[in-house]
Scaffold this motif. Sequence first.
Motif, mmCIF file in Angstrom:
data_model
loop_
_atom_site.group_PDB
_atom_site.id
_atom_site.type_symbol
_atom_site.label_atom_id
_atom_site.label_comp_id
_atom_site.label_asym_id
_atom_site.label_seq_id
_atom_site.Cartn_x
_atom_site.Cartn_y
_atom_site.Cartn_z
ATOM 1 N N THR A 1 0.827 -1.203 0.000
ATOM 2 C CA THR A 1 0.000 0.000 0.000
ATOM 3 C C THR A 1 0.856 1.244 0.000
ATOM 4 O O THR A 1 2.010 1.226 0.451
ATOM 5 N N GLU A 2 0.304 2.316 -0.534
ATOM 6 C CA GLU A 2 0.953 3.629 -0.525
ATOM 7 C C GLU A 2 -0.138 4.672 -0.346
ATOM 8 O O GLU A 2 -1.154 4.630 -1.029
ATOM 9 N N LEU A 3 0.093 5.565 0.583
ATOM 10 C CA LEU A 3 -0.921 6.545 0.942
ATOM 11 C C LEU A 3 -1.331 7.353 -0.284
ATOM 12 O O LEU A 3 -0.483 7.854 -1.032
ATOM 13 N N ASP A 4 -2.649 7.432 -0.503
ATOM 14 C CA ASP A 4 -3.266 8.176 -1.610
ATOM 15 C C ASP A 4 -2.986 7.564 -2.981
ATOM 16 O O ASP A 4 -3.306 8.168 -4.006
ATOM 17 N N LYS A 5 -2.390 6.369 -3.021
ATOM 18 C CA LYS A 5 -2.109 5.730 -4.309
ATOM 19 C C LYS A 5 -2.684 4.321 -4.419
ATOM 20 O O LYS A 5 -2.517 3.673 -5.440
ATOM 21 N N GLY A 6 -3.345 3.855 -3.364
ATOM 22 C CA GLY A 6 -4.029 2.581 -3.471
ATOM 23 C C GLY A 6 -3.397 1.466 -2.666
ATOM 24 O O GLY A 6 -2.323 1.614 -2.067
ATOM 25 N N THR A 7 -4.082 0.331 -2.688
ATOM 26 C CA THR A 7 -3.676 -0.842 -1.912
ATOM 27 C C THR A 7 -3.862 -2.099 -2.758
ATOM 28 O O THR A 7 -4.809 -2.195 -3.529
ATOM 29 N N ALA A 8 -2.937 -3.035 -2.600
ATOM 30 C CA ALA A 8 -3.056 -4.356 -3.228
ATOM 31 C C ALA A 8 -2.926 -5.401 -2.129
ATOM 32 O O ALA A 8 -1.899 -5.465 -1.445
ATOM 33 N N ILE A 9 -3.975 -6.203 -1.945
ATOM 34 C CA ILE A 9 -3.949 -7.283 -0.958
ATOM 35 C C ILE A 9 -3.909 -8.600 -1.728
ATOM 36 O O ILE A 9 -4.788 -8.888 -2.531
ATOM 37 N N SER A 10 -2.859 -9.372 -1.470
ATOM 38 C CA SER A 10 -2.658 -10.639 -2.174
ATOM 39 C C SER A 10 -2.747 -11.794 -1.186
ATOM 40 O O SER A 10 -2.139 -11.748 -0.110
ATOM 41 N N VAL A 11 -3.508 -12.823 -1.563
ATOM 42 C CA VAL A 11 -3.534 -14.055 -0.775
ATOM 43 C C VAL A 11 -2.767 -15.109 -1.554
ATOM 44 O O VAL A 11 -2.889 -15.220 -2.778
ATOM 45 N N PHE A 12 -1.938 -15.858 -0.848
ATOM 46 C CA PHE A 12 -1.108 -16.900 -1.450
ATOM 47 C C PHE A 12 -1.571 -18.246 -0.899
ATOM 48 O O PHE A 12 -1.602 -18.448 0.318
ATOM 49 N N LEU A 13 -1.923 -19.152 -1.787
ATOM 50 C CA LEU A 13 -2.363 -20.486 -1.403
ATOM 51 C C LEU A 13 -1.512 -21.521 -2.138
ATOM 52 O O LEU A 13 -1.177 -21.330 -3.319
ATOM 53 N N PRO A 14 -1.120 -22.593 -1.455
ATOM 54 C CA PRO A 14 -0.241 -23.593 -2.098
ATOM 55 C C PRO A 14 -0.876 -24.171 -3.369
ATOM 56 O O PRO A 14 -2.043 -24.554 -3.375
ATOM 57 N N ALA A 15 -0.085 -24.197 -4.430
ATOM 58 C CA ALA A 15 -0.547 -24.809 -5.681
ATOM 59 C C ALA A 15 -0.478 -26.322 -5.546
ATOM 60 O O ALA A 15 0.450 -26.868 -4.938
ATOM 61 N N GLN A 16 -1.464 -26.999 -6.113
ATOM 62 C CA GLN A 16 -1.528 -28.448 -6.017
ATOM 63 C C GLN A 16 -0.929 -29.090 -7.261
ATOM 64 O O GLN A 16 -1.241 -28.706 -8.387
ATOM 65 N N GLN A 17 -0.027 -30.033 -7.050
ATOM 66 C CA GLN A 17 0.626 -30.722 -8.159
ATOM 67 C C GLN A 17 -0.413 -31.451 -9.003
ATOM 68 O O GLN A 17 -1.324 -32.093 -8.489
ATOM 69 N N GLY A 18 -0.271 -31.315 -10.316
ATOM 70 C CA GLY A 18 -1.180 -31.994 -11.225
ATOM 71 C C GLY A 18 -2.532 -31.327 -11.328
ATOM 72 O O GLY A 18 -3.438 -31.853 -11.966
ATOM 73 N N GLY A 19 -2.651 -30.153 -10.706
ATOM 74 C CA GLY A 19 -3.938 -29.481 -10.741
ATOM 75 C C GLY A 19 -3.976 -28.293 -11.664
ATOM 76 O O GLY A 19 -4.804 -27.406 -11.507
ATOM 77 N N ILE A 20 -3.063 -28.241 -12.618
ATOM 78 C CA ILE A 20 -3.027 -27.101 -13.530
ATOM 79 C C ILE A 20 -4.253 -27.116 -14.430
ATOM 80 O O ILE A 20 -4.603 -28.138 -15.014
ATOM 81 N N GLU A 21 -4.897 -25.953 -14.528
ATOM 82 C CA GLU A 21 -6.031 -25.830 -15.452
ATOM 83 C C GLU A 21 -5.493 -25.725 -16.869
ATOM 84 O O GLU A 21 -4.754 -24.804 -17.208
ATOM 85 N N GLU A 22 -5.825 -26.700 -17.676
ATOM 86 C CA GLU A 22 -5.341 -26.706 -19.045
ATOM 87 C C GLU A 22 -6.112 -25.693 -19.883
ATOM 88 O O GLU A 22 -7.297 -25.459 -19.666
ATOM 89 N N ALA A 23 -5.396 -25.096 -20.814
ATOM 90 C CA ALA A 23 -6.067 -24.183 -21.743
ATOM 91 C C ALA A 23 -7.029 -24.976 -22.614
ATOM 92 O O ALA A 23 -6.801 -26.149 -22.912
ATOM 93 N N PRO A 24 -8.148 -24.384 -23.050
ATOM 94 C CA PRO A 24 -9.098 -25.104 -23.903
ATOM 95 C C PRO A 24 -8.426 -25.558 -25.196
ATOM 96 O O PRO A 24 -7.449 -24.971 -25.642
ATOM 97 N N GLU A 25 -8.957 -26.634 -25.771
ATOM 98 C CA GLU A 25 -8.430 -27.093 -27.050
ATOM 99 C C GLU A 25 -8.619 -26.022 -28.109
ATOM 100 O O GLU A 25 -9.518 -25.195 -28.038
ATOM 101 N N ALA A 26 -7.749 -26.063 -29.083
ATOM 102 C CA ALA A 26 -7.796 -25.043 -30.130
ATOM 103 C C ALA A 26 -9.160 -25.028 -30.800
ATOM 104 O O ALA A 26 -9.731 -26.075 -31.120
ATOM 105 N N LYS A 27 -9.720 -23.867 -30.976
ATOM 106 C CA LYS A 27 -11.037 -23.712 -31.611
ATOM 107 C C LYS A 27 -10.860 -23.039 -32.966
ATOM 108 O O LYS A 27 -9.840 -22.396 -33.215
ATOM 109 N N PRO A 28 -11.864 -23.133 -33.826
ATOM 110 C CA PRO A 28 -11.771 -22.418 -35.093
ATOM 111 C C PRO A 28 -11.872 -20.923 -34.882
ATOM 112 O O PRO A 28 -11.660 -20.167 -35.801
ATOM 113 N N HIS A 29 -12.247 -20.506 -33.667
ATOM 114 C CA HIS A 29 -12.358 -19.071 -33.383
ATOM 115 C C HIS A 29 -11.311 -18.686 -32.348
ATOM 116 O O HIS A 29 -10.308 -19.353 -32.167
#
Length: 651
Positions: free
Chosen positions: A500-528
């Motif tokens: 945070t910085e006075l008069d310039k805003g605040t960013a609050i970040s939460v960090f949670l352990p990533a789970q192995q093998g739990g990656i969200e795969e990108a959708p298969e290629a589409k014609p669009h």
Amino acid sequence: MSENSLTSSSLPPPRKPVLPDFQQRYELLVASISDYAIYMLDTEGYVSSWNAGAERFKGYKAHEIMGHHFSRFYTEEDRAAGLPARALAAARDEGRFEGEGWRVRNDGTRFWASVVIDPIRNGAGELLGFAKITRDITDRRAAQEALRQSEQHFRLLVQGVTDYAIYMLSPQGEITNWNVGAQRIKGYSQEEVLGSHFRRFFTDEDRAAGTPERALETAAREGRYESEGWRMRRDGTRFFAHAVIDAIHDEQRTLIGFAKITRDVTEQRATAASLEQTRNALFQAQKMEAIGQLTGGVAHDFNNLLAVLSSGVDIMHAQQPGPTTLRVLDSMRRAIDRGALLTQQLLSFARQQPLSAALHQANALIGSFEQVLRRASGPQVSFIFDLAPRLASIVVDEARFEATLLNLVVNARDAMPAGGTLTLETRNVRLAENEVGTLPVGEYVRVTVRDTGTGMTPEVLMRAFEPFFTTKPVGKGTGLGLSQVYGFITQSGGDVQIRTELDKGTAISVFLPAQQGGIEEAPEAKPHAERVLVVEDDQLVMAVACDLFETMGYDVLSAPDGVAALRLLEQHGTIDTGVDVLFTDLMMPNGLTGLELARIVRERWPGIKIIIASGYPQQALQGEPADLRDFDFVGKPYRLADLARHLRAAG
């Protein structure tokens, strides 16, 4: 009687001197001198006179040396080199010879001599011989040699130091010498800096503030100046320096310059800062743990009290009391329910609430909760969703995770009473040891809620997670929002970070352990396209549009106006934004229409397909200054088939 007559009468009366002739006087003078060897040579270099000083220095009696050649006083090396003959030739031809060197005594020992040879000529200019004066300066030479060696050793010492920049300054601050350490630390060779002012090593801010001149003034006045600060290298990079300037005076206490020693302490400073950060994180964790234990105990006891009150109210209800008593009992029931909710919040902070943890995809949880978050942010806030396309999964309690997001969004909204921009961002990150709190090294999912609001002071930041601490007016908040966030995230194995910085805003970040093998795969290629950015100021229309695109399998980003849309595109990159389709309303607030947005996007990111939507028929818009025929156009209300058809056309 005058002063002159008195003075004259006190002096002895003059008398005619009775002295030997000139030759005798000269011989007596020369013979009495013992600190110099003064003797005569004939034109060939043979000794023709000898005084007491010559006897003392060289160890020869007059009868032992008279008639011998003066070369016998030279070393064998000098005689072999022809030095005696060259000395006489120089005196004869140039009128004088002067030099220093080793000479040999009668006993074979050596001494260092200063020698002068003058030619002796008669009135007609004819050479009669040479006058030779020799002085033993062995002690002086030894002292000079010792001084020279000491200075040489000092120079070697200074030049051998590579961890410190050691150099001299004139009284005005110009650099007069330069060691290897200075070259290594500052990047300048000696030729580049000699004669220049040492202010060149200071930052622009320090030069403007007069720091270099003030340093010299302090050193001159007090004898020493010591400081730490940023300094500049030759390549323009900065390093953090510890510098000492000492004033140098001569024997008369006149200032003749300054000695300056500089050390690069950037790494030590970073290490100290890291250690301090770790200590602060540990202290904060210990403090929050202690408060949590206390809060949990109080909440548990309070729950027991509420249970007694709740049972009593139920019993009194069962006795069919009168209307007045019923109203009182209803008020008591509402108070008990509010108390129960409060104890749940306290137990959540204390990490004593049971969690229904399961494997989830954070983007999916956010997407299903998006409309609630948008409504909670209010109409004056521009809400941007910036979600990473391939996000690791996390193990969380879904309901508590949604409550955490809602708390953060409401806090961000309240920090922007006049409106602003709120961004919800997700990223995969790898943390180093103790980079965030006391979290170990590893892969994490970071969820950040960033606002452009009032920010926090350092004092508020230190207490932000404490239960019941709030900066809001009475009745506007309980001070349990961030404490619940902290309790839930730490109970889930993560941590929370506030920037945070006075008069310039605040960013609050939460960090949670990533789970192995739990990656969200990108959708298969589409014609669009794979990702679409929906730009719409009407929240309900935006929700419908986002649902339609998600039904077709697109990743969806959203922005409430053109300015927010451009900011989102720039955050994703200047060349490849990761956005394939821009779907924008034509008429929008904040001074940037959908058509203007489309033109900017086409110019800066020509690979993005563009579709413009409007509630007006396209025929009614032909009178616009800009021709919409340059872009694909869809009228409202649109259906899934309409979007699919226009996406094929845009492709």
